[in-house]
Design a protein around this motif. Structure first.
Motif, PDB file in Angstrom:
ATOM      1  N   ILE B  94       0.857  -1.080   0.063  1.00  0.00           N
ATOM      2  CA  ILE B  94       0.053  -0.046   0.188  1.00  0.00           C
ATOM      3  C   ILE B  94       0.834   1.225  -0.006  1.00  0.00           C
ATOM      4  O   ILE B  94       0.634   1.996  -0.833  1.00  0.00           O
ATOM      5  N   GLY B  95       1.955   1.404   1.028  1.00  0.00           N
ATOM      6  CA  GLY B  95       2.868   2.568   0.950  1.00  0.00           C
ATOM      7  C   GLY B  95       3.603   2.749  -0.469  1.00  0.00           C
ATOM      8  O   GLY B  95       3.420   3.689  -0.895  1.00  0.00           O
ATOM      9  N   LEU B  96       3.932   1.631  -0.940  1.00  0.00           N
ATOM     10  CA  LEU B  96       4.489   1.752  -2.325  1.00  0.00           C
ATOM     11  C   LEU B  96       3.682   2.224  -3.300  1.00  0.00           C
ATOM     12  O   LEU B  96       3.901   3.200  -4.115  1.00  0.00           O
ATOM     13  N   SER B  97       2.362   1.639  -3.345  1.00  0.00           N
ATOM     14  CA  SER B  97       1.399   2.407  -4.259  1.00  0.00           C
ATOM     15  C   SER B  97       1.113   3.732  -4.022  1.00  0.00           C
ATOM     16  O   SER B  97       1.222   4.630  -5.217  1.00  0.00           O
ATOM     17  N   ILE B  98       1.073   4.199  -2.929  1.00  0.00           N
ATOM     18  CA  ILE B  98       1.070   5.739  -2.679  1.00  0.00           C
ATOM     19  C   ILE B  98       2.091   6.452  -3.291  1.00  0.00           C
ATOM     20  O   ILE B  98       2.137   7.477  -3.963  1.00  0.00           O
ATOM     21  N   LYS B  99       3.254   6.066  -2.769  1.00  0.00           N
ATOM     22  CA  LYS B  99       4.546   6.661  -3.107  1.00  0.00           C
ATOM     23  C   LYS B  99       4.385   6.565  -4.767  1.00  0.00           C
ATOM     24  O   LYS B  99       4.929   7.816  -5.286  1.00  0.00           O
ATOM     25  N   VAL B 100       4.276   5.331  -5.490  1.00  0.00           N
ATOM     26  CA  VAL B 100       4.188   5.680  -6.847  1.00  0.00           C
ATOM     27  C   VAL B 100       3.164   6.483  -7.454  1.00  0.00           C
ATOM     28  O   VAL B 100       3.595   7.438  -8.346  1.00  0.00           O
ATOM     29  N   LYS B 101       2.134   6.559  -6.926  1.00  0.00           N
ATOM     30  CA  LYS B 101       1.071   7.355  -7.259  1.00  0.00           C
ATOM     31  C   LYS B 101       1.521   8.883  -7.236  1.00  0.00           C
ATOM     32  O   LYS B 101       1.553   9.761  -8.282  1.00  0.00           O
ATOM     33  N   LEU B 102       2.079   9.262  -6.029  1.00  0.00           N
ATOM     34  CA  LEU B 102       2.700  10.825  -6.030  1.00  0.00           C
ATOM     35  C   LEU B 102       3.874  10.969  -6.780  1.00  0.00           C
ATOM     36  O   LEU B 102       3.869  12.116  -7.491  1.00  0.00           O
ATOM     37  N   LEU B 103       4.806   9.901  -7.017  1.00  0.00           N
ATOM     38  CA  LEU B 103       5.893  10.152  -7.802  1.00  0.00           C
ATOM     39  C   LEU B 103       5.437  10.343  -9.375  1.00  0.00           C
ATOM     40  O   LEU B 103       6.027  11.498 -10.089  1.00  0.00           O
ATOM     41  N   ARG B 104       4.211   9.628  -9.729  1.00  0.00           N
ATOM     42  CA  ARG B 104       4.051  10.125 -11.267  1.00  0.00           C
ATOM     43  C   ARG B 104       3.025  11.068 -11.143  1.00  0.00           C
ATOM     44  O   ARG B 104       2.926  11.827 -12.443  1.00  0.00           O
ATOM     45  N   SER B 105       2.369  11.675 -10.199  1.00  0.00           N
ATOM     46  CA  SER B 105       1.656  13.000 -10.434  1.00  0.00           C
ATOM     47  C   SER B 105       1.975  14.173  -9.852  1.00  0.00           C
ATOM     48  O   SER B 105       1.280  15.134 -10.266  1.00  0.00           O
ATOM     49  N   LEU B 106       2.918  14.342  -9.395  1.00  0.00           N
ATOM     50  CA  LEU B 106       3.456  15.453  -8.600  1.00  0.00           C
ATOM     51  C   LEU B 106       4.832  15.938  -9.613  1.00  0.00           C
ATOM     52  O   LEU B 106       5.664  15.042  -9.917  1.00  0.00           O
ATOM     53  N   PRO B 107       5.124  17.514  -9.674  1.00  0.00           N
ATOM     54  CA  PRO B 107       6.276  17.701 -10.240  1.00  0.00           C
ATOM     55  C   PRO B 107       7.468  17.489  -9.537  1.00  0.00           C
ATOM     56  O   PRO B 107       7.165  17.213  -8.076  1.00  0.00           O
ATOM     57  N   ASN B 108       8.545  17.272 -10.289  1.00  0.00           N
ATOM     58  CA  ASN B 108       9.624  16.475  -9.520  1.00  0.00           C
ATOM     59  C   ASN B 108      10.308  17.296  -8.473  1.00  0.00           C
ATOM     60  O   ASN B 108      11.301  16.865  -7.971  1.00  0.00           O
ATOM     61  N   ARG B 109       9.950  18.478  -8.388  1.00  0.00           N
ATOM     62  CA  ARG B 109      10.536  19.430  -7.260  1.00  0.00           C
ATOM     63  C   ARG B 109      10.077  18.868  -5.727  1.00  0.00           C
ATOM     64  O   ARG B 109      10.896  19.305  -4.874  1.00  0.00           O
ATOM     65  N   PHE B 110       9.090  18.133  -5.783  1.00  0.00           N
ATOM     66  CA  PHE B 110       8.815  17.490  -4.508  1.00  0.00           C
ATOM     67  C   PHE B 110       9.512  16.714  -3.939  1.00  0.00           C
ATOM     68  O   PHE B 110       9.856  15.675  -4.563  1.00  0.00           O
ATOM     69  N   LYS B 111       9.597  16.565  -2.452  1.00  0.00           N
ATOM     70  CA  LYS B 111      10.149  15.710  -1.927  1.00  0.00           C
ATOM     71  C   LYS B 111       9.279  14.859  -1.166  1.00  0.00           C
ATOM     72  O   LYS B 111       8.327  15.557  -0.450  1.00  0.00           O
ATOM     73  N   ILE B 112       8.955  13.730  -1.647  1.00  0.00           N
ATOM     74  CA  ILE B 112       7.838  12.658  -1.000  1.00  0.00           C
ATOM     75  C   ILE B 112       8.061  11.863   0.181  1.00  0.00           C
ATOM     76  O   ILE B 112       9.205  11.217  -0.102  1.00  0.00           O
ATOM     77  N   ASP B 113       7.439  12.109   1.138  1.00  0.00           N
ATOM     78  CA  ASP B 113       7.857  11.101   2.243  1.00  0.00           C
ATOM     79  C   ASP B 113       6.440  10.461   2.720  1.00  0.00           C
ATOM     80  O   ASP B 113       5.428  11.038   2.831  1.00  0.00           O
ATOM     81  N   VAL B 114       6.397   9.021   2.616  1.00  0.00           N
ATOM     82  CA  VAL B 114       5.199   8.291   2.944  1.00  0.00           C
ATOM     83  C   VAL B 114       5.591   7.494   3.985  1.00  0.00           C
ATOM     84  O   VAL B 114       6.742   6.557   3.985  1.00  0.00           O
ATOM     85  N   HIS B 115       4.830   7.301   5.170  1.00  0.00           N
ATOM     86  CA  HIS B 115       5.232   6.268   6.144  1.00  0.00           C
ATOM     87  C   HIS B 115       3.906   5.988   6.948  1.00  0.00           C
ATOM     88  O   HIS B 115       2.829   6.566   6.721  1.00  0.00           O
ATOM     89  N   ILE B 116       3.993   5.169   7.756  1.00  0.00           N
ATOM     90  CA  ILE B 116       2.860   4.568   8.717  1.00  0.00           C
ATOM     91  C   ILE B 116       2.365   5.507   9.781  1.00  0.00           C
ATOM     92  O   ILE B 116       3.256   5.855  10.407  1.00  0.00           O
ATOM     93  N   THR B 117       1.166   5.542   9.993  1.00  0.00           N
ATOM     94  CA  THR B 117       0.755   6.537  10.955  1.00  0.00           C
ATOM     95  C   THR B 117       1.441   5.735  12.286  1.00  0.00           C
ATOM     96  O   THR B 117       1.334   4.494  12.597  1.00  0.00           O
ATOM     97  N   PRO B 118       2.224   6.430  13.145  1.00  0.00           N
ATOM     98  CA  PRO B 118       2.805   5.921  14.399  1.00  0.00           C
ATOM     99  C   PRO B 118       1.911   5.165  15.386  1.00  0.00           C
ATOM    100  O   PRO B 118       0.840   5.384  15.517  1.00  0.00           O
TER     101      PRO B 118
END
Lengths: 1109, 159
Positions: B94-118
């Protein structure tokens, strides 16, 4: 099958019968492959064959003498020389066909037989040497000629001839395998004979089943066998039935192993007919089931460009008809279906569910008895763990079919209640999920129960009695909004699905016992403050109201009060939409409560001062809701009588500023909606034609004549007038033609003569000049004169939407005044409305010289104005466009002259751009005039016709035009192409693609946008030429994704996204380039553009990637 | 989906889907610049399908708008997701899917951090470490069967 014996050749002498038996022993091995085959062939005793031919020819000759005595005599009369010539001709024909291998000679021979040049007998005699030849190929060729002749000239055969030919052919079935194809073709021709003697069908089938192994034949010969069976089953049903189960067995053997879809379709139809026509399946029911069910589920993909046009769907339907045809298959079918349901293949599941649904409507409950448990657990699993909505809905439909199948069981004292037992199991598995309304499985459980509940009245009773009390109890016990909303929605679905009782006298319906509880829940939810609960409650209330006789009068009154309260207090847009919808449903069934409660209350609130309201804004919103609710409840005449006076009063009050322009416009919309939905009764007609339209005209006139104040109030605004026009035109087009005609004639005398006598509250000056352009008395106040001139749009509403056949009085006078006004008036809305009114009348004028003369006159005047540099060119242009449209719609021959004029204006310095836009107007439906709703004369496919007649002109014009005028042509083109039906667009694209691609590079954003919008649907079903030019298309589109105009960016991104759905091998080469080009739009300044970019880029990422496309 | 395969969590709690974002006049105004905001990021990921159920991550409450933080000016995005059960084996996927979706959809200037709710997953640290490691994410996407599952999650269902 009973063993083959001499019965195979019934008729004829005993000698021939024994020969037949001997022949069989000789020739049978000749079909066997291998060495034996060749050895035996060499030893084939020719004298036997010869003998057969001899006997055969003797028989035929006898037959001919009796049947064709007439013909023979004619032949004899024609004299020996002619006969000799024919004989020679025949011999040469035979020779050329058999040895010369000239297939065309068969046609000549058939023609000869048909024309009476020679008889079948003579043909057989001429064939003698070939039929008795030692070469199987030659024998086959001989039989082939005979068969082809029979196929052509079969009508003339007598019963005796058929009998002999039949015996011959049956005998030939035992010959060498190369002769089998022509023999089968001959037999097929004989099965079509009306003169087929009794008994021959049976004997033929016996020898066919015995001597021919169908599946080792070629495709066409197998089809031949199936067609023979089909023909015989059509004409010789009783004889075939006398064969008993042998026939079924023979058929089963013939089709066992068939692989070709064309033949399967034939075979399935035969099997279906076997079942439907009641052939005795005997002990072969299982065999017949096996031999057909082995194709289930059908897996067939037709090859591309399949000339036979057989679809998977056809095969599926044909097979389903066989499998579900008889309850005798039940014991085999259900296990098969359960097995397929358990498979992983989605299409197999779907097919199994649909087949289940089909068979349950035919089978009896006792057929299902031993499979109920298995069926239920498979169906339950498909709904609880569904992976696609299609399968889920198919499973629910199958469950409903199963329940209604069980409901057809008759309850008697000794038998057990099958339905009750089944529903008990269903309830046991589903009910507990309803107790956990925030978990996932509550929905599938509710859907399963709903499907059972909707299947029959008995099932409704059982399910509602078991489930409703616990649901209502839970609702009252739970406090969380989301849980209560789920419960309400489950309740609503169940109520919706409840079947009404078949007999109304003895029973009040399944829900009556729960009425109080259900109403209690609905009303308590309506009193909650949560919007989603209120919405769910209105849906429940509407479903309750639709159950006949369920709600009491007091319930309806309470409901009306609740709805009124919500309308007046709830600001949430979704809630008020739901409330208005619910009020509409209830008011249609129970009008009285709404007339006495809702309408007076709404009126009171709308006319209250509104200053006590916390904000002016919310008071406006309240009026808005009330106006739309008034329209929604007005479907019954009694409600219309009560609601329309309120709306008119709103308009009257708007005259003095009591209501704003927007509110007045909304009131008109409500009146229009009522006119659209009310039943066309005399009562409604009178209400609109005698009350509402005169009042509206009077109000508008009063506003126009107000002299004080420069603004003139909301009722002189163009927006308001264009809202009044549809009220009038809808009433004139659909309510009471005779009254509409009176309205029209009153309006005409008002506008031509200033006759105001029919208007209420009449204090107008007499002799109003409404169509006078320059009223001498008003010359000093030009800002006031337009207020009167623009009223011409109301005249348009009255006279242009009458049903055809209703006469418009004083047309000529009206037309000339309208033409004058449209050519000379200086107020744009006024001259446009006059031109539209003129066009509306021209469109309906009867064909003839009068009309042609009028058009020619008008055209001359328009041309005169356009050629000069007159200040009234725009007026003339507007009239030109509308008249051209009126004529184009009805295919009038003079329309071409006018549209050509428009084409020539594309080069005009001032009118070039408006002319390009005018093509959009020509091709699209206009809302207020010249549409089908107004009963205008609109021919089918006038757009295609216009396009095909003019596209070449446009392309030529484009090529010839100077550079700065080219955009006009491109715009005109994209305006026309845009409105064409998609199929035509796709068909015409090859010729236009280069021009459209050119249009994409045109700097005009309007041209870009309109071209993009016509490319988008074309990309979805691309013609080959687009695929060839994909490089150019992709390049042009990617150039536009960074256009300055946001609409262009969005539209081009949508096109890029559509491209991703093309075949992968076509678009894969562009993937990297497109992904690179779509990165900048991800950072676009507009969110809407970013959204399109994200979607397009996401799709392109999936191309050629595992798990993607 | 059927037959033998048993789901880890067959009857999860369902949450309501939020509606489409309301269009405002400013959205259609050419001259207004719309910054990327939390809701926009949430809209990108809420429709991702769960690998197990035919449900979206939003319906299973795996992602919530309050757990999405974006800073357009600084080009950072942080997304927390909550597995439905603490032992969910699909958490990495699931985390990987979120990450890939954001990588594909956001301009590459963004730093993307995906993690599990503590505190919501048994092996939280391991999963977070995997998702934060660029090399590992890239390597995972080289694996065609993993990529297949991710792409299936990202395919918009045509309903």
């Amino acid at each position: 099958m009973s063993s083959g014996d001499n019965k195979a050749v019934k008729s004829g002498s005993g000698g021939r019968a024994s020969l037949g038996a001997e022949c069989r022993t000789v020739s049978r091995p000749s079909r066997a492959p291998g060495l034996l085959f060749f050895k035996r062939l060499g030893k084939t005793p020719h004298f036997l064959l010869l003998l057969v031919e001899k006997v055969f020819r003797n028989e035929l000759r006898q037959a001919n003498f009796s049947a064709h005595a007439q013909t023979t005599r004619q032949c004899q009369q024609r004299g020996g020389s002619a006969m000799a010539a024919d004989g020679a001709l025949l011999l040469s024909l035979v020779e050329e066909f058999v040895s010369g291998l000239q297939d065309s000679k068969a046609k000549d021979a058939a023609k000869g037989v048909k024309d009476g040049a020679f008889t079948v007998l003579q043909l057989v005699e001429a064939l003698g040497p070939s039929l008795t030849s030692s070469q199987p190929q030659t024998r086959a060729r001989g039989v082939q000629l005979l068969s082809e002749v029979l196929q052509d000239g079969r009508a003339e055969l007598s019963q005796k001839e058929v009998e002999v030919l039949m015996a011959f052919y049956q005998n030939r079935l035992k010959d060498h395998h190369v002769t089998t194809p022509p023999v089968l073709r001959g037999l097929l021709a004989l099965t079509k004979c009306a003169a087929l003697p009794p008994g021959s069908a049976v004997s033929m089938l016996r020898s066919l089943f015995q001597d021919v192994h169908v599946q080792s034949l070629m495709l066409a010969e197998r089809a031949c066998v199936y067609n023979m069976l089909t023909n015989l089953m059509e004409t010789r049903e009783a004889e075939l039935k006398s064969l008993g189960a042998d026939f079924v067995f023979g058929f089963v053997q013939s089709m066992d192993g068939e692989r070709d879809p064309r033949n399967l379709l034939l075979a399935f139809r035969i099997a279906r007919n076997l079942i439907v026509q009641g052939y005795d399946l005997g002990k072969f029911a299982e065999e017949l089931f096996e031999v057909t069910s082995c194709y289930f589920p059908i897996d067939f993909t037709p090859p591309p460009n399949d000339p036979h046009g057989i679809t998977k769907e056809e095969l599926v339907q044909a097979l389903r008809a066989v499998l579900t045809g008889t309850p005798k298959f039940a014991e085999f079918l259900f296990p098969l279906l359960i097995e397929k349901l358990d498979s992983e293949v989605q299409s197999a599941k779907l097919d199994a569910l649909q087949t289940l649904n089909a068979c349950l409507s035919r089978f009896e409950h006792k057929d299902t008895a031993e499979f109920l448990q298995g069926l239920w657990s498979s169906l339950r699993r498909e709904v609880f763990q569904t992976s696609s909505e299609k399968i889920e809905s198919a499973a629910l439909a199958a469950l409903a079919a199963l329940t209604s199948c069980l409901s057809r069981s008759v309850l008697s004292s000794e038998s057990e209640d099958v339905l009750g037992r089944f529903l008990e199991v269903v309830l046991r598995d589903c009910e507990h999920h309803l107790r956990e309304p925030d978990l996932k499985l509550v929905w599938p459980a509710a859907k399963l129960l709903q499907a059972c509940c909707g299947a029959s009245y008995r099932a409704s009773r059982v399910i509602t009695a078991a489930v409703l009390p616990s649901l209502t109890e839970q609702y009252n016990g739970k406090t969380q909004c989301s849980q209560r909303r789920t419960l309400l929605e489950v309740l609503q679905r169940l109520v919706q699905s409840v079947k009404s009782s078949p007999s109304t006298e003895d029973d009040d319906g399944a829900l009556s016992a729960h009425r109080a509880d259900l109403c209690g829940v609905a009303f308590s939810a309506l009193s909650e403050s949560d919007g989603s609960l209120q919405i769910a409650a209105t849906a429940l209330l509407a479903s309750l109201a639709q159950q006949t006789g369920l709600l009491l009068e007091s319930d309806v009154q309470l409901a009306a009060d609740h709805l009124t309260r919500l309308l007046l207090t709830e600001d949430d847009g979704r809630v008020s939409v739901a409330v208005v919808e619910c009020a509409g449903v209830l008011a249609e069934l129970h009008p009285a409560a709404f007339v006495t409660r809702l309408i007076p209350r709404l009126k009171e609130e709308m006319f209250s001062d509104g200053r006590e309201a916390p904000q002016q804004h919310s008071h406006h919103a309240l009026r808005r809701r009330c106006l739309s609710a008034l329209a929604a409840v007005s479907t019954q005449p009694s409600v219309v009588q009560a609601s329309t006076p309120v709306l008119l009063e709103v308009l009257k009050s708007a005259l003095t500023g009591g209501f704003s322009l927007e509110e007045a416009v909304l009131a008109c919309r409500s009146l229009q909606r009522i006119a659209e939905r009310v039943q066309d009764t005399e009562e409604a007609g009178t209400c609109f034609h005698d009350v509402i339209i005169p009042r509206l005209l009077s109000l508008v006139l009063k506003a126009a004549l107000q002299e004080e104040g420069s603004s003139g109030g909301p009722l002189v605004q163009e927006d308001f007038l264009s809202a009044v026009v549809p009220v009038i035109s809808t009433s004139c087009s659909r309510l009471q033609p005779t009254l509409a005609a009176r309205t029209a004639s009153r309006a005409i005398s008002l506008f031509l003569d200033g006759d105001v006598s029919f208007l209420p509250e009449n204090s107008f000056p007499s002799h109003l000049q409404l169509l006078q352009v320059e009223d001498p008395r008003l010359q000093k106040q030009p800002e006031v004169s337009w207020r009167r001139s623009q009223l011409v749009c109301l005249l348009m509403g009255c006279v242009c939407s009458l049903p055809r056949g209703v006469e418009v009085p004083r047309t000529e006078e009206l037309l000339s005044r309208l033409e004058e006004m449209s050519c000379t008036c200086r107020h744009p809305p006024s001259y446009t409305a006059a031109a539209k009114c003129f066009a509306g009348l021209v469109n309906k004028s009867p064909e003839g010289d009068a009309l042609d003369g009028l058009i020619q006159r008008t055209r001359r005047r328009i041309c005169g104005e356009l050629d000069s540099s007159s200040p009234l060119r725009m007026q003339a242009f507007t009239l030109l466009v509308w008249v051209a449209k009126a004529l184009l719609l009805r295919y009038h021959p003079l329309s071409a002259a006018l549209t050509d004029q428009l084409f020539s204006l594309l080069d005009d310095a001032d009118l070039g751009a408006p002319a390009a836009d005018a093509f959009l107007l020509l091709m699209s439906d206009s809302p207020d005039v010249l549409n089908r709703g107004c009963h205008a004369d609109v021919r089918l496919m006038y757009r295609q016709r216009f396009f095909s007649e003019n596209s070449a002109k446009l392309v030529q014009g484009f090529n010839a035009a100077p550079q700065e005028k080219k955009p006009n042509y491109l715009k005109a083109l994209s305006n026309i192409v845009n409105k064409l039906p998609k199929q035509v667009q796709v068909a015409e694209l090859p010729a236009l693609l280069s021009l459209l691609l050119e249009a994409l590079t045109c700097p005009d954003q309007g041209v870009q946008l309109s071209t993009l919008s016509c490319l988008e649907p074309v990309i979805a079903s691309p013609p080959p030429v687009l695929l060839q030019q994909l490089e150019a298309v992709v390049g042009r589109l990617l150039a536009l994704v960074c256009s300055p105009a946001m609409e262009v960016r969005m539209s081009s991104l949508r096109c890029v996204r559509a491209l991703s759905l093309l075949p992968t091998h076509q678009v894969l080469p562009f993937r990297a380039r497109v992904l690179r080009a779509l990165a900048p739009p991800l950072d676009d300044r507009k969110r809407l553009v970013r959204r399109e970019a994200v979607q397009a880029r996401g799709e392109w990422f999936l191309i050629g990637s595992p798990g993607g496309r | 989906m059927s037959g033998g395969s048993q789901l880890e969590n067959a009857n999860p709690v369902i949450f309501q889907r939020s509606g489409e974002r309301q269009l405002t006049a400013a959205d259609e105004d050419e001259d207004v610049h719309d910054p990327i905001d939390d809701r926009e990021i949430f809209d990108l990921i809420r429709s991702i399908s769960d690998p197990e159920h035919p449900l979206s991550l939003e319906e299973l409450n795996v992602v919530e708008q309050v757990r999405v933080q974006v800073n357009d000016a600084e080009s950072t995005v942080s997304v927390e997701f909550t597995p439905t059960i603490p032992h969910c084996s699909m958490a990495t996927l699931i985390g990987l899917s979120i990450k890939v979706k954001l990588l594909r959809s956001l301009p590459n200037r963004f730093k993307i951090d995906v993690h599990i709710t503590p505190g919501t997953h048994a092996s939280e640290a391991a999963v977070n470490k995997q998702l934060a490691d660029k090399e590992r994410v890239a390597a995972a996407l080289e694996n065609s069967s993993l990529l297949e599952v991710v792409n299936q999650c990202l395919t918009t269902r045509s309903v």
